[in-house]
Design an enzyme around this catalytic site. Sequence first.
Site, PDB file in Angstrom:
ATOM      1  N   GLY A 208       0.879   0.169 -12.714  1.00 24.50           N
ATOM      2  CA  GLY A 208       0.770  -1.055 -11.900  1.00 24.50           C
ATOM      3  C   GLY A 208       0.807  -0.713 -10.432  1.00 24.50           C
ATOM      4  CG  ASN A 209      -0.894  -2.710  -7.652  1.00 25.69           C
ATOM      5  OD1 ASN A 209      -0.466  -3.741  -7.157  1.00 25.69           O
ATOM      6  ND2 ASN A 209      -2.001  -2.680  -8.390  1.00 25.69           N
TER       7      ASN A 209
END
Length: 398
Positions: A208-209
């Site tokens: 993810g981020n």
Amino acid sequence: MLKGKHIILGISGGIAAYKSVTLLRLLIKAGAEVQVVITPSGKEFITPVTLSALSGKPVVNEFFTANTGEWHSHVDLGLWADAMVIAPATASSIAKMANGVADNMLITTYLSAKAPVFIAPAMDLDMMAHPSTKRNIELLKSYGNYIIEPAEGELASHLVGKGRMEEPEEIVKYLSRFFASQQELKGKHVLVTAGPTYEKIDPVRFIGNYSSGKMGYAIAEEAARRGANVTLVSGPVSISTSIPNINVIKVESAQEMHDHCVNIFPNCDYGIMCAAVADYAPVEYCDKKIKREKDEIPMIKLVKNPDIAAKLGSIKQPHQTLVGFALETNNEEYNALDKLHRKNLDMIILNSLQDSGAGFGTDTNKITTYFSNGAKIEYPLKTKAEVAKDIIDSIIKK
Ligand code: PMT
């Protein structure tokens, strides 16, 4: 523009309260229905009798009427209003609104208001310039409130500087312009993507981020405020929106986001791609938690995710406008222009992690916009709510 509008006029205790009488008269003259809410100290400057005679409604200033016990519902008022204007807004009321100190009817009404809120500060120049006032005003902006900047001039203290409440005629013009802007995207359908995507590795891990969704949600809300029907395709975020003309579609992976966007975009006038889409996903999802083995380091094979913006760019019709973001750490302008052309966008919004206060998670952002016709506009650091206004202004002008 103000005809038939329900407006709450909040008056707090400052010398500029005398101007609120003119403001009230002008609002009534423009056809608005006005409910005055006043703080206890506001009553020291201007009497409820004057205000109720002009507005044709009893002034609300207590939680309940002492002799009858009648309860005054700030919640009902908050739902009734099309706009709330707080003029004058003193340093004390601004601090209370910014921090949720609900100790009078004006603040409880503010906290319950679903409608846009306009705040016209009025105070002495040193109070206005104090870091705590500045910080509180920034907080109010970050909640999406509109600050009607005070003018410079002679103040009650006879000092000269910034702190004079804006003139009532200008406040009425400001409100009229706001209501006019609510028609600007009427009948238009806007697709916005926001937040990160999560690419599952196993039941407990993902790629993810750091995207919080704040920028994308602010854009969706601003487009909705201008009258658009908005579809917001959102990755996993911890924020939400309660604006009625936003349809939120929650997704997790880039592939899911892609599939929804490809379905929806053909019926849209605008697409604004603000999501931080993961470029890669694991080829395989392991349905059991990957165990930490003694010496072995697991290898996760990745596959490229679909590029949603590029796909929409390839199916875009002449009447449609497609806007992308570029989040960069180096070679910013070169990379942004490359994405603008490669993805067939009409506009790209560059935000760089080199600029403090810009990018992931913050309440502020600093953007430069590039257009397919070669134009470029640089903006200073602003709240994400203000950045969203600039972006929507740009696409409307286009
Ligand atoms: O959510 P916040 O915490 O408020 O932060 C906001 C933000 C930093 C996420 C936002 O302002 C932003 O920059 N969003 C785009 C981030 C990004 O992924 O940039 P990019 O340069 O990798 O992608 C370029 C464009 O292509 C973007 O419009 C992106 O949405 C789109 N894209 C990218 C990859 C992909 N597979 N599909 C895409 O559509």
